[in-house]
Design a protein around this motif. Structure first.
Motif, PDB file in Angstrom:
ATOM      1  N   TYR A  11       0.846  -1.199   0.000  1.00 59.20           N
ATOM      2  CA  TYR A  11       0.000   0.000   0.000  1.00 59.20           C
ATOM      3  C   TYR A  11       0.878   1.245   0.000  1.00 59.20           C
ATOM      4  N   VAL A  12       1.861   1.270   0.885  1.00 57.21           N
ATOM      5  CA  VAL A  12       2.765   2.428   0.973  1.00 57.21           C
ATOM      6  C   VAL A  12       3.532   2.598  -0.340  1.00 57.21           C
ATOM      7  N   ALA A  13       4.028   1.491  -0.880  1.00 57.07           N
ATOM      8  CA  ALA A  13       4.812   1.542  -2.116  1.00 57.07           C
ATOM      9  C   ALA A  13       3.990   2.024  -3.307  1.00 57.07           C
ATOM     10  N   ILE A  14       2.694   1.781  -3.279  1.00 63.77           N
ATOM     11  CA  ILE A  14       1.810   2.231  -4.357  1.00 63.77           C
ATOM     12  C   ILE A  14       1.330   3.657  -4.104  1.00 63.77           C
ATOM     13  N   VAL A  15       0.796   3.892  -2.922  1.00 66.98           N
ATOM     14  CA  VAL A  15       0.061   5.123  -2.657  1.00 66.98           C
ATOM     15  C   VAL A  15       0.964   6.338  -2.482  1.00 66.98           C
ATOM     16  N   PHE A  16       2.065   6.206  -1.772  1.00 63.69           N
ATOM     17  CA  PHE A  16       2.890   7.386  -1.525  1.00 63.69           C
ATOM     18  C   PHE A  16       3.450   7.977  -2.822  1.00 63.69           C
ATOM     19  N   PRO A  17       4.070   7.168  -3.691  1.00 66.43           N
ATOM     20  CA  PRO A  17       4.544   7.752  -4.962  1.00 66.43           C
ATOM     21  C   PRO A  17       3.392   8.285  -5.818  1.00 66.43           C
ATOM     22  N   LEU A  18       2.274   7.560  -5.840  1.00 65.74           N
ATOM     23  CA  LEU A  18       1.114   8.026  -6.601  1.00 65.74           C
ATOM     24  C   LEU A  18       0.642   9.385  -6.084  1.00 65.74           C
ATOM     25  N   ALA A  19       0.557   9.526  -4.769  1.00 65.46           N
ATOM     26  CA  ALA A  19       0.111  10.790  -4.182  1.00 65.46           C
ATOM     27  C   ALA A  19       1.067  11.925  -4.524  1.00 65.46           C
ATOM     28  N   LEU A  20       2.360  11.666  -4.432  1.00 71.03           N
ATOM     29  CA  LEU A  20       3.342  12.706  -4.760  1.00 71.03           C
ATOM     30  C   LEU A  20       3.240  13.125  -6.222  1.00 71.03           C
ATOM     31  N   VAL A  21       3.211  12.142  -7.101  1.00 73.50           N
ATOM     32  CA  VAL A  21       3.154  12.442  -8.535  1.00 73.50           C
ATOM     33  C   VAL A  21       1.843  13.144  -8.883  1.00 73.50           C
ATOM     34  N   TRP A  22       0.734  12.660  -8.345  1.00 73.39           N
ATOM     35  CA  TRP A  22      -0.586  13.210  -8.666  1.00 73.39           C
ATOM     36  C   TRP A  22      -0.753  14.626  -8.118  1.00 73.39           C
ATOM     37  N   HIS A  23      -0.512  14.788  -6.804  1.00 72.88           N
ATOM     38  CA  HIS A  23      -0.816  16.057  -6.139  1.00 72.88           C
ATOM     39  C   HIS A  23       0.285  17.106  -6.270  1.00 72.88           C
ATOM     40  N   LEU A  24       1.542  16.673  -6.297  1.00 81.82           N
ATOM     41  CA  LEU A  24       2.653  17.627  -6.320  1.00 81.82           C
ATOM     42  C   LEU A  24       3.382  17.668  -7.655  1.00 81.82           C
ATOM     43  N   GLY A  25       2.954  16.814  -8.574  1.00 80.70           N
ATOM     44  CA  GLY A  25       3.595  16.769  -9.889  1.00 80.70           C
ATOM     45  C   GLY A  25       2.611  17.110 -10.992  1.00 80.70           C
ATOM     46  N   LEU A  26       1.926  16.089 -11.473  1.00 84.87           N
ATOM     47  CA  LEU A  26       1.045  16.244 -12.631  1.00 84.87           C
ATOM     48  C   LEU A  26      -0.027  17.312 -12.472  1.00 84.87           C
ATOM     49  N   PHE A  27      -0.654  17.374 -11.311  1.00 84.60           N
ATOM     50  CA  PHE A  27      -1.809  18.261 -11.134  1.00 84.60           C
ATOM     51  C   PHE A  27      -1.606  19.305 -10.037  1.00 84.60           C
ATOM     52  N   LYS A  28      -0.350  19.636  -9.759  1.00 83.11           N
ATOM     53  CA  LYS A  28      -0.042  20.587  -8.679  1.00 83.11           C
ATOM     54  C   LYS A  28      -0.756  21.925  -8.890  1.00 83.11           C
ATOM     55  N   GLN A  29      -0.699  22.431 -10.091  1.00 84.25           N
ATOM     56  CA  GLN A  29      -1.325  23.727 -10.395  1.00 84.25           C
ATOM     57  C   GLN A  29      -2.828  23.692 -10.123  1.00 84.25           C
ATOM     58  N   GLN A  30      -3.498  22.621 -10.534  1.00 81.86           N
ATOM     59  CA  GLN A  30      -4.932  22.511 -10.298  1.00 81.86           C
ATOM     60  C   GLN A  30      -5.235  22.477  -8.807  1.00 81.86           C
ATOM     61  N   TYR A  31      -4.448  21.720  -8.049  1.00 82.57           N
ATOM     62  CA  TYR A  31      -4.688  21.622  -6.612  1.00 82.57           C
ATOM     63  C   TYR A  31      -4.412  22.946  -5.910  1.00 82.57           C
ATOM     64  N   GLN A  32      -3.460  23.709  -6.419  1.00 84.81           N
ATOM     65  CA  GLN A  32      -3.229  25.033  -5.846  1.00 84.81           C
ATOM     66  C   GLN A  32      -4.427  25.938  -6.099  1.00 84.81           C
ATOM     67  N   THR A  33      -5.030  25.854  -7.277  1.00 87.67           N
ATOM     68  CA  THR A  33      -6.201  26.683  -7.552  1.00 87.67           C
ATOM     69  C   THR A  33      -7.420  26.242  -6.730  1.00 87.67           C
ATOM     70  N   PHE A  34      -7.451  24.967  -6.330  1.00 92.54           N
ATOM     71  CA  PHE A  34      -8.530  24.489  -5.456  1.00 92.54           C
ATOM     72  C   PHE A  34      -8.332  24.972  -4.012  1.00 92.54           C
ATOM     73  N   GLY A  35      -7.150  25.506  -3.708  1.00 94.90           N
ATOM     74  CA  GLY A  35      -6.850  25.884  -2.336  1.00 94.90           C
ATOM     75  C   GLY A  35      -6.538  24.678  -1.468  1.00 94.90           C
ATOM     76  N   TYR A  36      -6.107  23.610  -2.104  1.00 92.36           N
ATOM     77  CA  TYR A  36      -5.832  22.345  -1.410  1.00 92.36           C
ATOM     78  C   TYR A  36      -4.633  22.458  -0.483  1.00 92.36           C
ATOM     79  N   PHE A  37      -3.649  23.250  -0.895  1.00 89.14           N
ATOM     80  CA  PHE A  37      -2.448  23.427  -0.091  1.00 89.14           C
ATOM     81  C   PHE A  37      -2.444  24.832   0.501  1.00 89.14           C
TER      82      PHE A  37
END
Length: 132
Positions: A11-37
């Motif tokens: 679970y850790v090996a799958i989810v942690f890299p996925l979360a980093l790539v998804w939220h802080l990589g591929l879609f970081k700009q979108q999440y910033q506009t959502f006010g997620y961070f």
């Protein structure tokens, strides 16, 4: 106990890299506009969160009896847990704060959770194959 350790570690090996790539990589700009961070994300706390989730889910899975076996059981469990995470994470955030483009946020996080729990279901299916 070995299966539980593999499930938690997987679970850790799958989810942690996925979360980093998804939220802080591929879609970081979108999440910033959502006010997620607000400020800089705390990656070590994020990792600790994923480790705790992995341990808890790995401990619960052997107790889950749906009348099914193999990959069907794994996807039933992951679907149920994914729905719980979705309501407690995605909908709760939208309910608690003003999220610009709430529909976009819900769609993005739903896609993320579908990927997360689909991969986890595949992992569980492989780990517990042949076990009723």
């Amino acid at each position: 106990m070995t299966k539980i350790l593999f499930a938690a570690g997987g679970y850790v090996a799958i989810v942690f890299p996925l979360a980093l790539v998804w939220h802080l990589g591929l879609f970081k700009q979108q999440y910033q506009t959502f006010g997620y961070f607000e400020g800089k994300p705390n990656v070590p706390v994020g990792l600790a969160t994923v480790v705790i989730q992995g341990v808890v889910l790995a401990l619960i899975y052997p107790l889950f009896h749906s009348g099914s076996a193999g990959f069907v059981r794994a996807f039933q469990f992951a679907g149920l847990m994914g729905m719980f995470f979705w309501t407690s994470h995605v909908l709760a955030l939208v309910a608690k704060q003003n999220v610009p483009n709430a529909v976009g946020f819900i769609v993005m996080e739903t896609g993320y959770l579908v990927a997360q729990f689909s991969l986890f279901a595949l992992l569980l299916g492989f780990i517990y194959r042949g076990v009723e």
